[in-house]
Write a protein that holds these residues in place. Structure first.
Motif, mmCIF file in Angstrom:
data_model
loop_
_atom_site.group_PDB
_atom_site.id
_atom_site.type_symbol
_atom_site.label_atom_id
_atom_site.label_comp_id
_atom_site.label_asym_id
_atom_site.label_seq_id
_atom_site.Cartn_x
_atom_site.Cartn_y
_atom_site.Cartn_z
ATOM 1 N N GLU A 161 0.825 -1.185 0.000
ATOM 2 C CA GLU A 161 0.000 0.000 0.000
ATOM 3 C C GLU A 161 0.871 1.252 0.000
ATOM 4 O OE1 GLU A 161 -2.085 -3.008 2.815
ATOM 5 O OE2 GLU A 161 -0.052 -2.334 2.370
ATOM 6 N N TRP B 46 -10.479 -3.383 0.779
ATOM 7 C CA TRP B 46 -9.793 -2.435 1.672
ATOM 8 C C TRP B 46 -10.377 -2.592 3.072
ATOM 9 C CZ3 TRP B 46 -5.499 0.175 0.752
ATOM 10 C CH2 TRP B 46 -5.149 0.499 -0.565
ATOM 11 N N CYS C 73 -4.885 -3.317 2.281
ATOM 12 C CA CYS C 73 -5.555 -3.997 1.189
ATOM 13 C C CYS C 73 -5.399 -5.509 1.372
ATOM 14 C CB CYS C 73 -5.038 -3.546 -0.176
ATOM 15 S SG CYS C 73 -3.373 -4.061 -0.586
#
Length: 125
Positions: free
Chosen positions: A6, A36, A95
């Motif tokens: 990320e 997410w 994520c």
């Protein structure tokens, strides 16, 4: 094996916008579902957005209408566009990916095998 990284986190004032990204590498596949999640101080990790291989999306009630999840399949990158940010959106955002996510688990951390290390988003009032 899938590796997720990320980026794009930072500090923003309430009402502002921010886009965070998640680059996938390794044994990636266009058929993977991705999501997410976020974890605020002293809170459980919660799902905020989901996208599957058909680009069908789903959002938690806390972010629906303010956040947008999307995926660039060419770049193997997942995005989360966040607008009208609130102090309660402050969290570390992660994520996640999985080759097959059950619909009932699309916003549940147990539905995913692969995770990134997270990126911090801080919203000040």
């Amino acid at each position: 094996q899938v590796h997720l990284v990320e980026s794009g986190g930072g500090s923003v004032q309430a009402g502002g916008s921010l886009r965070i990204s998640c680059e996938a590498s390794g044994d990636t596949s266009d058929t993977y579902s991705m999501g997410w999640f976020r974890q605020g101080p002293g809170k459980e990790r919660e799902g905020v957005a989901f996208i599957d291989k058909r680009n069908i999306t789903s959002y938690s009630g806390a972010v629906r209408g303010r956040f947008t999840i999307s995926k660039d399949y060419t770049a193997n990158t997942l995005y989360l566009e966040m607008s009208s940010l609130k102090p309660e959106d402050t969290a570390k955002y992660f994520c996640a990916a999985d080759p097959q996510v059950l619909i009932r688990l699309r916003l549940d951390r147990s539905g995913y095998h692969y995770w990134g290390q997270g990126t911090q988003v801080t919203v000040s009032s």
